[in-house]
Scaffold this motif. Sequence first.
Motif, PDB file in Angstrom:
ATOM      1  N   ARG A  70      -2.536  -5.441  -3.371  1.00 37.87           N
ATOM      2  CA  ARG A  70      -2.385  -3.972  -3.094  1.00 37.87           C
ATOM      3  C   ARG A  70      -3.556  -3.456  -2.449  1.00 37.87           C
ATOM      4  O   ARG A  70      -4.622  -3.875  -3.057  1.00 37.87           O
ATOM      5  CB  ARG A  70      -2.171  -3.071  -4.211  1.00 37.87           C
ATOM      6  CG  ARG A  70      -2.595  -1.741  -4.273  1.00 37.87           C
ATOM      7  CD  ARG A  70      -1.964  -1.010  -5.290  1.00 37.87           C
ATOM      8  NE  ARG A  70      -2.958   0.324  -5.753  1.00 37.87           N
ATOM      9  CZ  ARG A  70      -2.742   1.306  -4.927  1.00 37.87           C
ATOM     10  NH1 ARG A  70      -2.188   1.319  -3.845  1.00 37.87           N
ATOM     11  NH2 ARG A  70      -3.662   2.087  -4.788  1.00 37.87           N
ATOM     12  N   MET A  90      -3.195   4.958  -8.967  1.00 40.67           N
ATOM     13  CA  MET A  90      -2.046   5.313  -9.890  1.00 40.67           C
ATOM     14  C   MET A  90      -0.963   4.293  -9.697  1.00 40.67           C
ATOM     15  O   MET A  90       0.055   4.276 -10.201  1.00 40.67           O
ATOM     16  CB  MET A  90      -1.488   6.511  -9.156  1.00 40.67           C
ATOM     17  CG  MET A  90      -2.289   7.818  -9.197  1.00 40.67           C
ATOM     18  SD  MET A  90      -1.742   9.235  -8.520  1.00 40.67           S
ATOM     19  CE  MET A  90       0.012   9.402  -9.083  1.00 40.67           C
ATOM     20  N   GLU A  91      -1.385   2.805  -9.244  1.00 39.64           N
ATOM     21  CA  GLU A  91      -0.420   1.738  -9.204  1.00 39.64           C
ATOM     22  C   GLU A  91      -0.855   0.516  -9.680  1.00 39.64           C
ATOM     23  O   GLU A  91       0.035  -0.263 -10.384  1.00 39.64           O
ATOM     24  CB  GLU A  91       0.223   1.404  -7.654  1.00 39.64           C
ATOM     25  CG  GLU A  91       0.945   2.455  -7.009  1.00 39.64           C
ATOM     26  CD  GLU A  91       0.116   3.472  -6.453  1.00 39.64           C
ATOM     27  OE1 GLU A  91      -1.090   3.476  -6.292  1.00 39.64           O
ATOM     28  OE2 GLU A  91       0.596   4.840  -6.425  1.00 39.64           O
ATOM     29  N   GLY A 135       4.845   3.504  -2.007  1.00 42.92           N
ATOM     30  CA  GLY A 135       4.893   4.906  -2.355  1.00 42.92           C
ATOM     31  C   GLY A 135       4.106   5.479  -3.447  1.00 42.92           C
ATOM     32  O   GLY A 135       2.901   4.671  -3.702  1.00 42.92           O
ATOM     33  N   MET A 136       3.996   6.591  -4.033  1.00 47.48           N
ATOM     34  CA  MET A 136       3.225   6.925  -5.033  1.00 47.48           C
ATOM     35  C   MET A 136       3.504   6.963  -6.472  1.00 47.48           C
ATOM     36  O   MET A 136       4.579   7.281  -6.910  1.00 47.48           O
ATOM     37  CB  MET A 136       2.648   8.485  -4.945  1.00 47.48           C
ATOM     38  CG  MET A 136       1.802   8.545  -3.768  1.00 47.48           C
ATOM     39  SD  MET A 136       0.985  10.451  -3.926  1.00 47.48           S
ATOM     40  CE  MET A 136       2.178  11.364  -3.419  1.00 47.48           C
ATOM     41  N   GLY A 137       2.380   6.042  -7.312  1.00 47.11           N
ATOM     42  CA  GLY A 137       2.705   6.185  -8.507  1.00 47.11           C
ATOM     43  C   GLY A 137       3.493   4.800  -9.223  1.00 47.11           C
ATOM     44  O   GLY A 137       3.926   4.219  -8.521  1.00 47.11           O
ATOM     45  N   GLY A 158       0.925  -1.350   0.109  1.00 50.76           N
ATOM     46  CA  GLY A 158       0.184   0.110   0.250  1.00 50.76           C
ATOM     47  C   GLY A 158       0.836   1.233   0.158  1.00 50.76           C
ATOM     48  O   GLY A 158       2.242   0.986   0.225  1.00 50.76           O
ATOM     49  N   GLY A 159       0.297   2.512  -0.213  1.00 54.57           N
ATOM     50  CA  GLY A 159       1.146   3.518  -0.555  1.00 54.57           C
ATOM     51  C   GLY A 159       1.899   4.105   0.713  1.00 54.57           C
ATOM     52  O   GLY A 159       3.293   4.273   0.457  1.00 54.57           O
ATOM     53  N   PHE A 203      -2.130  12.629 -10.439  1.00 53.78           N
ATOM     54  CA  PHE A 203      -3.238  12.847  -9.557  1.00 53.78           C
ATOM     55  C   PHE A 203      -4.283  14.038 -10.193  1.00 53.78           C
ATOM     56  O   PHE A 203      -5.333  13.635  -9.957  1.00 53.78           O
ATOM     57  CB  PHE A 203      -2.867  12.963  -8.177  1.00 53.78           C
ATOM     58  CG  PHE A 203      -4.024  12.865  -7.109  1.00 53.78           C
ATOM     59  CD1 PHE A 203      -4.516  11.899  -6.439  1.00 53.78           C
ATOM     60  CD2 PHE A 203      -4.365  14.422  -6.595  1.00 53.78           C
ATOM     61  CE1 PHE A 203      -5.504  12.109  -5.373  1.00 53.78           C
ATOM     62  CE2 PHE A 203      -5.395  14.412  -5.745  1.00 53.78           C
ATOM     63  CZ  PHE A 203      -5.857  13.235  -5.220  1.00 53.78           C
TER      64      PHE A 203
HETATM   65  O1  LIG Z   1      -3.622   5.010  -1.057  1.00 50.94           O
HETATM   66  P1  LIG Z   1      -2.727   4.600  -1.899  1.00 50.94           P
HETATM   67  O2  LIG Z   1      -2.277   3.454  -1.935  1.00 50.94           O
HETATM   68  O3  LIG Z   1      -1.418   5.429  -1.600  1.00 50.94           O
HETATM   69  O4  LIG Z   1      -2.979   5.100  -3.515  1.00 50.94           O
HETATM   70  C1  LIG Z   1      -3.586   6.163  -3.991  1.00 50.94           C
HETATM   71  O5  LIG Z   1      -3.251   7.511  -3.467  1.00 50.94           O
HETATM   72  C2  LIG Z   1      -2.265   8.132  -4.165  1.00 50.94           C
HETATM   73  C3  LIG Z   1      -2.597   9.388  -4.354  1.00 50.94           C
HETATM   74  O6  LIG Z   1      -3.155  10.269  -3.289  1.00 50.94           O
HETATM   75  C4  LIG Z   1      -1.692   7.399  -5.429  1.00 50.94           C
HETATM   76  O7  LIG Z   1      -0.661   6.788  -5.112  1.00 50.94           O
HETATM   77  C5  LIG Z   1      -2.981   6.624  -5.404  1.00 50.94           C
HETATM   78  O8  LIG Z   1      -2.707   5.307  -6.149  1.00 50.94           O
END
Ligand SMILES: O=P(O)(O)O[C@H]1O[C@H](CO)[C@@H](O)[C@H]1O
Length: 357
Positions: free
Chosen positions: A155, A266-267, A126-128, A75-76, A230
């Motif tokens: 995820r 975003m992943e 992380g993000m992306g 997770g992020g 985003f």
């Molecule tokens: O909540 P997480 O898992 O971090 O993921 C979401 O949140 C982020 C954007 O705020 C992006 O990475 C998106 O995929």
Amino acid sequence: MDIIELQSAVRSVVMGKDTQEEHRIACTRYEDGRVRLRNPHIELMDQDILYHLALGSGSHDLVEMFGDVKFVCMGGTPKRMEQFADYIMGEIGHKLPTGTRLQDISHYSYRYSMYKVGPVLSISHGMGLPSVAILLHEVIKLMYHAKVRDPIFFRMGTSGGIGLEGGTVVISEQAVDGLMRSFYEIPVLGKLVQRPAVLDKKLVRELKALHHADDPYDTITGKTLCTSDFYEGQGRLDGAFCEFSETDKMQFLEKLHKSGVINMEMESLAFAALTHHAGIRSAVICATIVDRLKGDQIQTPKEVLDEWQERPQKLISRYIKKYLQTKGRFMDSYCGSPCVKSPRRFKLVQQESENYD
Ligand SMILES: O=P(O)(O)O[C@H]1O[C@H](CO)[C@@H](O)[C@H]1O
Ligand SMILES: O=c1cc[nH]c(=O)[nH]1
């Protein structure tokens, strides 16, 4: 039609599409279920440094440290993944040695955080797309070095919903990019390489079945849009830049909705594509934290967001507990291939889960 296509067509008639996919996944791994790398160079190297995890095949006994892993949860944020590690520890009744507490195994990478709770790894990505892709390369190699058998990757994230009440849990059936293509595309040596972004259909059904009738929110399945941004990438009007109108935005969202997209994050694209390429079953489960048909900004109070974020974790925890309670038989009987039905491997899986009773 060439011989491979012919074999595949025959298999899909004889086995059905799901079983065919399971067979393909099983055959990507070694016969005993260990993760196989599609990279001939790694085994020729003296050691493999997993730089962003602060681990290495020369510096650490990866089999000893990670050989019993079955579930890799990502997770992020580091905080979410630490909380999940704590939560799953209580749920599966895992005990740490007296006087010890959970350690961030990758602390000294200063990039990602990783916690291990018995058969569960909990890692922040992380993000992306680039961030999750780099992590996946190293975690898939970690699975290989540690000789992990048949791992399942999840995820657990947050997302923007399309026409969904905040807090809805979405299990992705398919990940698509901003052009509605279901593959992860990256330039490699000056050429574009496309990897199909395939999520495990059976896992989607199994997870959906773990929704409880008294859960105070919906758990639904559908397509997930995966973007590289985003703001503009998700059609937001509130970025530093915006060169489209509200009407353009709404048309885009309506078009997505019509084609079955119910959330965006975003992943998922790299997550689906790289796990699939490695023959690893995976699922993406996200809570929606905003309804994009109603707005762009995340206005929900922090405590509510925190509770929404826990919903995918609960579903995954139910899956893990069910798996462990049924001593590995729950999901491991999925493949029609004799290789993964070997009595030796089944015994190993049984022994592995008995450790967590
Ligand atoms: O909540 P997480 O898992 O971090 O993921 C979401 O949140 C982020 C954007 O705020 C992006 O990475 C998106 O995929
Ligand atoms: O709208 C949202 C919310 C969370 N994550 C995203 O990528 N988009």
